[in-house]
Design an enzyme around this catalytic site. Structure first.
Site, PDB file in Angstrom:
ATOM      1  N   LYS A   1       5.690  -2.481   7.832  1.00 13.62           N
ATOM      2  CA  LYS A   1       6.754  -1.738   7.144  1.00 13.62           C
ATOM      3  C   LYS A   1       7.971  -2.643   7.035  1.00 13.62           C
ATOM      4  O   LYS A   1       8.560  -3.032   8.043  1.00 13.62           O
ATOM      5  CB  LYS A   1       7.091  -0.455   7.903  1.00 13.62           C
ATOM      6  CG  LYS A   1       8.145   0.393   7.187  1.00 13.62           C
ATOM      7  CD  LYS A   1       8.208   1.801   7.731  1.00 13.62           C
ATOM      8  CE  LYS A   1       8.845   1.863   9.087  1.00 13.62           C
ATOM      9  NZ  LYS A   1       9.061   3.260   9.538  1.00 13.62           N
TER      10      LYS A   1
ATOM     11  N   GLY B   1      11.876   5.116   0.174  1.00 17.01           N
ATOM     12  CA  GLY B   1      13.280   4.819  -0.005  1.00 17.01           C
ATOM     13  C   GLY B   1      13.780   3.721   0.906  1.00 17.01           C
ATOM     14  O   GLY B   1      14.706   2.984   0.575  1.00 17.01           O
TER      15      GLY B   1
ATOM     16  N   ILE C   1       0.823  -1.219   0.000  1.00 23.26           N
ATOM     17  CA  ILE C   1       0.000   0.000   0.000  1.00 23.26           C
ATOM     18  C   ILE C   1       0.851   1.260   0.000  1.00 23.26           C
ATOM     19  O   ILE C   1       0.323   2.374   0.057  1.00 23.26           O
ATOM     20  CB  ILE C   1      -0.954   0.022   1.209  1.00 23.26           C
ATOM     21  CG1 ILE C   1      -0.172  -0.086   2.520  1.00 23.26           C
ATOM     22  CG2 ILE C   1      -1.975  -1.089   1.106  1.00 23.26           C
ATOM     23  CD1 ILE C   1      -1.051   0.037   3.769  1.00 23.26           C
ATOM     24  N   GLY C   2       2.155   1.106  -0.078  1.00 26.16           N
ATOM     25  CA  GLY C   2       3.036   2.271  -0.121  1.00 26.16           C
ATOM     26  C   GLY C   2       4.486   1.855  -0.241  1.00 26.16           C
ATOM     27  O   GLY C   2       4.875   0.796   0.240  1.00 26.16           O
ATOM     28  N   THR C   3       5.259   2.694  -0.912  1.00 23.51           N
ATOM     29  CA  THR C   3       6.680   2.406  -1.104  1.00 23.51           C
ATOM     30  C   THR C   3       7.486   3.672  -0.867  1.00 23.51           C
ATOM     31  O   THR C   3       7.085   4.754  -1.283  1.00 23.51           O
ATOM     32  CB  THR C   3       6.961   1.880  -2.522  1.00 23.51           C
ATOM     33  OG1 THR C   3       6.190   0.705  -2.738  1.00 23.51           O
ATOM     34  CG2 THR C   3       8.434   1.529  -2.685  1.00 23.51           C
TER      35      THR C   3
ATOM     36  N   GLY D   1      11.882   1.106   2.027  1.00 25.82           N
ATOM     37  CA  GLY D   1      11.233  -0.172   1.810  1.00 25.82           C
ATOM     38  C   GLY D   1       9.772   0.021   1.440  1.00 25.82           C
ATOM     39  O   GLY D   1       9.422   1.023   0.814  1.00 25.82           O
TER      40      GLY D   1
ATOM     41  N   ASP E   1      11.397  14.372  11.905  1.00 26.27           N
ATOM     42  CA  ASP E   1      10.848  14.210  10.552  1.00 26.27           C
ATOM     43  C   ASP E   1       9.336  14.391  10.555  1.00 26.27           C
ATOM     44  O   ASP E   1       8.597  13.585   9.984  1.00 26.27           O
ATOM     45  CB  ASP E   1      11.229  12.838   9.994  1.00 26.27           C
ATOM     46  CG  ASP E   1      11.043  12.763   8.466  1.00 26.27           C
ATOM     47  OD1 ASP E   1      10.842  13.822   7.846  1.00 26.27           O
ATOM     48  OD2 ASP E   1      11.100  11.647   7.918  1.00 26.27           O
TER      49      ASP E   1
END
Length: 399
Positions: A118, A100, A96-98, A102, A218
């Site tokens: 993740k 840098g 469902i998401g990528t 993983g 972040d």
């Protein structure tokens, strides 16, 4: 006459000594026999348990089928197999998401619970920097608890497979929601105010309630996740830093471009005010519906630009809130706080504790002139409100 011992015949034993010697053998031998038997049974049981549960010898926290796990260096076992089965060995269909680092996968466990996983790519898992980020995230998230910080259910930190198991957030990231028109409309003004409050309370918790304090480093709309009720949660603590009061806290620059505090470029010193700056960017982004790049880059010039009005930067996909005094008041306070958080001098920015204090304070209704408020007005030392007696109140200046 003395008794003669004939070769080949057993020596005679005094009948009075025989019972004593038998008792001595019984007292010494029986405990040894019992201990040996119990030890053998224990070893056999332990061997059977490990074989049945497939638990490696170095671990002791494996749980039954369907349960989540929290085991450092976990390697094998039923829970691990559940993850592989639920994602078909991390098949792309479940991704469902990528990023840098993983990819993120959605998985439903045998218990019916849906989780987000993740996982580091194979190559990244061999990089010490990525390995350190994963272990750092595990360390921090297993030590802190807050309703607006995403919950870590379990993890696998092994060279063959490195992944973290989180609670699943149905609505994805704030970044995605603000850039998807249908979701952006669903995120009305009240929802957006609530999300900002959620993030503020979570940041205040790690800055002021954790000892030593933790800096996320972040904060961005990508790292703020939304559940089915559109509540906000801070995620991704891989770059987080625990502040050491006896250290200079100098570090490499970390974070997402467009959200990083400017002082990090020349001081390399991280503290809570770095998160405060990032929070200010997220507040404006949430109110505007897009990244406030032009405002962040020219904020020192806003005092000379009285023509930039608050109404001009509000997300046009939502109804103008001029007739809703409560929402209008909230937006004025939030934008004022955001501009204070974006001050160039870190010392002049508010703390997250002060931000929360303003958000929780009793808001006085504004006069019906929201369309006349400029961003320059909101950069003044205080936030101006008007109470029922029409007297002007100025909230305290941050220092």
């Amino acid at each position: 006459m003395a008794e003669i011992n004939v070769l080949g015949s057993p020596p005679s034993i005094d009948s009075s000594i025989e019972p004593l010697r038998s008792k001595k053998v019984l007292y010494i031998g029986l405990p040894i026999i019992v201990f040996t038997a119990l030890s053998t049974l224990g070893c056999l049981f332990d061997w059977w348990r490990r074989r049945t549960m497939k638990v490696p010898p170095q671990e002791s926290m494996a749980l039954k089928n369907g349960d989540l796990f929290s085991i450092w260096n976990y390697d094998g076992g039923i829970a691990f197999q559940d993850i592989l089965d639920a994602t078909h060995n991390f098949d792309i269909r479940y991704c469902i998401g990528t990023g840098g680092y993983g990819s993120v996968y959605k998985a439903q466990l045998p218990s019916g619970k849906v989780v987000a996983i993740k996982k580091l790519h194979g190559l990244e898992s061999e990089e010490p920097a990525f390995d350190e980020c994963f272990r750092n995230e595990v360390k921090i998230l297993t030590e802190i608890r807050h309703k607006n910080i995403v919950k870590l259910h379990g993890f696998c930190l092994h060279r063959r497979s490195m992944f973290l198991v989180y609670e699943y957030m149905e609505k994805g990231s704030l970044f995605y929601a603000l850039r998807t028109d249908s979701l952006a409309v669903e995120l009305g003004w009240r929802k957006r105010v609530k999300i900002i409050q959620d993030v503020a309370f979570a940041l205040a918790y790690i800055h002021h309630d954790c000892n030593p304090p933790i800096v996320h480093r972040d904060i961005s709309s990508n790292n703020i996740l939304l559940n089915s009720s559109l509540d906000g949660f801070i995620s991704d603590f891989g770059a987080a830093r625990i502040l050491d009061p006896g250290s200079s806290n100098r570090t490499v620059v970390a974070g997402t471009r467009g959200y990083i505090a400017p002082e990090l470029a020349y001081t390399m010193v991280v503290n809570e005010k770095c998160d405060v700056f990032s929070f200010g960017v997220v507040v404006l982004e949430t109110i505007m519906g897009r990244h406030p790049e032009e405002i962040v880059s020219t904020i020192t010039l806003l005092r000379d630009c009285p023509s930039l009005m608050l109404k001009d930067v509000l997300d046009s996909r939502l109804s103008y809130p001029n007739n809703n005094q409560e929402v209008a008041q909230s937006l004025v306070i939030l934008v004022s706080l955001a501009l204070a958080c974006l001050r160039f001098d870190p010392g002049s920015r508010p703390t997250m504790e002060q931000v929360c204090g303003q958000l929780l304070g009793p808001g006085s209704p504004l006069p019906g002139t929201l369309h006349l408020v400029s961003l320059r007005d909101l950069m003044d030392p205080g936030i101006y409100t008007v109470d029922d007696s029409r007297e002007i109140n100025v909230l305290p200046r941050f220092a």
